[in-house]
Design a protein around this motif. Sequence first.
Motif, mmCIF file in Angstrom:
data_model
loop_
_atom_site.group_PDB
_atom_site.id
_atom_site.type_symbol
_atom_site.label_atom_id
_atom_site.label_comp_id
_atom_site.label_asym_id
_atom_site.label_seq_id
_atom_site.Cartn_x
_atom_site.Cartn_y
_atom_site.Cartn_z
ATOM 1 N N ILE A 142 0.842 -1.208 0.000
ATOM 2 C CA ILE A 142 0.000 0.000 0.000
ATOM 3 C C ILE A 142 0.869 1.247 0.000
ATOM 4 C CG2 ILE A 142 -1.677 1.336 1.334
ATOM 5 C CD1 ILE A 142 -2.715 -1.365 2.439
ATOM 6 N N ILE A 143 1.929 1.236 0.830
ATOM 7 C CA ILE A 143 2.824 2.390 0.910
ATOM 8 C C ILE A 143 3.443 2.677 -0.455
ATOM 9 C CG2 ILE A 143 5.019 3.192 1.896
ATOM 10 C CD1 ILE A 143 4.176 1.533 4.449
ATOM 11 N N ALA A 144 3.938 1.636 -1.120
ATOM 12 C CA ALA A 144 4.561 1.807 -2.439
ATOM 13 C C ALA A 144 3.551 2.320 -3.462
ATOM 14 C CB ALA A 144 5.175 0.489 -2.900
ATOM 15 N N GLU A 145 2.349 1.778 -3.446
ATOM 16 C CA GLU A 145 1.324 2.203 -4.401
ATOM 17 C C GLU A 145 0.950 3.665 -4.199
ATOM 18 O OE1 GLU A 145 -1.819 -0.536 -3.666
ATOM 19 O OE2 GLU A 145 -0.981 -2.124 -4.947
ATOM 20 N N LYS A 146 0.798 4.079 -2.962
ATOM 21 C CA LYS A 146 0.391 5.456 -2.692
ATOM 22 C C LYS A 146 1.530 6.433 -2.978
ATOM 23 C CE LYS A 146 -3.611 4.072 -1.814
ATOM 24 N NZ LYS A 146 -4.690 4.346 -2.800
ATOM 25 N N LEU A 147 2.755 6.044 -2.692
ATOM 26 C CA LEU A 147 3.892 6.896 -3.032
ATOM 27 C C LEU A 147 3.970 7.114 -4.541
ATOM 28 C CD1 LEU A 147 6.623 5.493 -0.611
ATOM 29 C CD2 LEU A 147 5.776 7.846 -0.635
ATOM 30 N N ALA A 148 3.778 6.053 -5.290
ATOM 31 C CA ALA A 148 3.798 6.183 -6.753
ATOM 32 C C ALA A 148 2.664 7.076 -7.237
ATOM 33 C CB ALA A 148 3.705 4.809 -7.398
ATOM 34 N N TYR A 170 6.087 10.021 -5.720
ATOM 35 C CA TYR A 170 7.299 9.809 -4.930
ATOM 36 C C TYR A 170 7.931 8.441 -5.178
ATOM 37 C CZ TYR A 170 6.950 14.058 -2.141
ATOM 38 O OH TYR A 170 6.934 15.365 -1.731
ATOM 39 N N GLY A 171 7.470 7.679 -6.122
ATOM 40 C CA GLY A 171 8.056 6.384 -6.404
ATOM 41 C C GLY A 171 9.322 6.513 -7.228
ATOM 42 N N GLY A 172 9.957 5.369 -7.481
ATOM 43 C CA GLY A 172 11.096 5.343 -8.380
ATOM 44 C C GLY A 172 12.400 4.964 -7.748
ATOM 45 N N SER A 173 12.535 5.133 -6.444
ATOM 46 C CA SER A 173 13.760 4.731 -5.749
ATOM 47 C C SER A 173 13.428 3.499 -4.909
ATOM 48 C CB SER A 173 14.260 5.890 -4.887
ATOM 49 O OG SER A 173 15.502 5.564 -4.291
ATOM 50 N N SER A 219 13.903 4.979 0.851
ATOM 51 C CA SER A 219 14.290 6.323 0.414
ATOM 52 C C SER A 219 13.076 7.142 0.017
ATOM 53 C CB SER A 219 15.261 6.226 -0.764
ATOM 54 O OG SER A 219 16.464 5.591 -0.379
ATOM 55 N N ASP A 220 12.115 6.501 -0.659
ATOM 56 C CA ASP A 220 10.905 7.212 -1.072
ATOM 57 C C ASP A 220 10.104 7.676 0.149
ATOM 58 O OD1 ASP A 220 11.551 6.786 -3.719
ATOM 59 O OD2 ASP A 220 10.273 5.003 -3.917
ATOM 60 N N VAL A 221 9.978 6.796 1.152
ATOM 61 C CA VAL A 221 9.244 7.164 2.371
ATOM 62 C C VAL A 221 9.923 8.333 3.066
ATOM 63 C CG1 VAL A 221 8.616 6.418 4.705
ATOM 64 C CG2 VAL A 221 8.204 4.893 2.776
ATOM 65 N N ARG A 222 11.223 8.247 3.235
ATOM 66 C CA ARG A 222 11.949 9.303 3.950
ATOM 67 C C ARG A 222 11.871 10.633 3.204
ATOM 68 N NH1 ARG A 222 15.240 4.638 4.706
ATOM 69 N NH2 ARG A 222 15.269 3.998 6.907
ATOM 70 N N ASP A 271 -3.305 10.400 2.993
ATOM 71 C CA ASP A 271 -3.908 9.875 4.220
ATOM 72 C C ASP A 271 -3.790 8.354 4.269
ATOM 73 O OD1 ASP A 271 -4.813 12.320 5.350
ATOM 74 O OD2 ASP A 271 -6.558 12.313 4.027
ATOM 75 N N GLU A 272 -4.079 7.695 3.147
ATOM 76 C CA GLU A 272 -3.986 6.236 3.095
ATOM 77 C C GLU A 272 -2.553 5.773 3.308
ATOM 78 O OE1 GLU A 272 -6.613 4.342 -0.041
ATOM 79 O OE2 GLU A 272 -6.656 6.436 -0.699
ATOM 80 N N LEU A 273 -1.612 6.501 2.737
ATOM 81 C CA LEU A 273 -0.194 6.206 2.937
ATOM 82 C C LEU A 273 0.168 6.334 4.410
ATOM 83 C CD1 LEU A 273 2.839 5.955 2.244
ATOM 84 C CD2 LEU A 273 2.756 8.304 1.362
ATOM 85 N N ALA A 274 -0.281 7.404 5.053
ATOM 86 C CA ALA A 274 0.050 7.632 6.458
ATOM 87 C C ALA A 274 -0.538 6.542 7.353
ATOM 88 C CB ALA A 274 -0.448 9.010 6.894
#
Length: 387
Positions: free
Chosen positions: A123-129, A133-136, A140-143, A281-284
């Motif tokens: 879920i975190i990866a999907e929401k970052l993308a 914010y995806g790609g790394s 690293s993307d979360v930070r 919000d979903e990412l958090a």
Amino acid sequence: MKLGTELARLTAGIDQLYRSTPRSDGFLDKEGLIPVAVAEVEPTSLRDYAEATGALEALLARVPAEAESELRKAYVSEMIDSLLALVTTFAEKDISFADRVRRQIRVSTQKVDDATLDGYRTIIAEKLAEIGYGGSDLGSDVRRWEADVRVPREQVLDTMRKLTADARAKVSATMYEMGDDWLEPDEVRGVPFSAYCDYPGRKLLLNLDHPYTIYALKHLATHEAFPGHLVHLALRQRYVADGSMPLDGAQVVTSSASSALFEGIADNGLFFIDWVETPEDELAVALQRLRGALRCNAAWQHHVEGKSIEEIAAANAEAGYMDVATTASRLGFLRHGLRAPFVYAYWCGDMAVHDVWKTVPRERRAEFWQYLYGNMHTPSTLKAFWR
């Protein structure tokens, strides 16, 4: 109501015994077994933990015949067993950490499995993308994202005031009219928690040693205040006063059968007021749940596998995409005897409440909230008695 009164008095008596043993003057030791009581309770006089055990066992034997309902029979029985486990630890008798988690917090979780952790990471990866914010690598993307949404330390308290006011407005509009009830944000440092609801003092204590994103503060506004601990305690105070809730509902009892629901209600506050609105919000939420699950695993590693907090903090920080110092601070209360199993109340409580909440149709929300806030619960009673 008689069982509830006797349970409350006996719990207060055990709290007095616990406080009579000299301990440090640290924040958690000052709390005692009962950090908050929203009604006056006359403690049962107890000479020692042996007398406490006998009194608890005698009360437990009466529950089947005297409980007012099946829900109360189940809840009071579980609460008394959790107190028996607590008294065993206070008397320094043998009890395993697994039994403390099972009997005190009333959950079967020991370590959260990799499939669950990986589900949060997906879920975190999907929401970052989704938000660019995806790609790394994921850490690293979360930070990078958290750095961009971090609230400057000097703005944390003002930001929390605004978010808490927004949450209060949403609760008053959809759940319970809260009027001008309030928790005033205030800073603390050097404590083993991020935030704390000081209900008697009406303060929301924020540990400014920790960094906060806007989304973390949004979560804490709902968890500690509206519709979390402040609302929950205000309702329990009202219900005990008008006689619709037994006297044991007036007490917050640490590391007991009531703990998972106390924290689980608070952790679901964002959902109750429909404040999970965006991919961020979903990412958090997924990040919070990942980190909560990892803290359960950290407790198991420390108390069962014998690993040091320092050793665990490094691995936990990497797995949860946090810095080691903040992680170690948040794991500090694992060293506290009374609170050792309490960390399970957060993630397990969140899951227990959310699993039922997902089944509640919108038109029955008011009914569910009355059932949830208006009764004392454990994870099993919540699931068993909601229809």
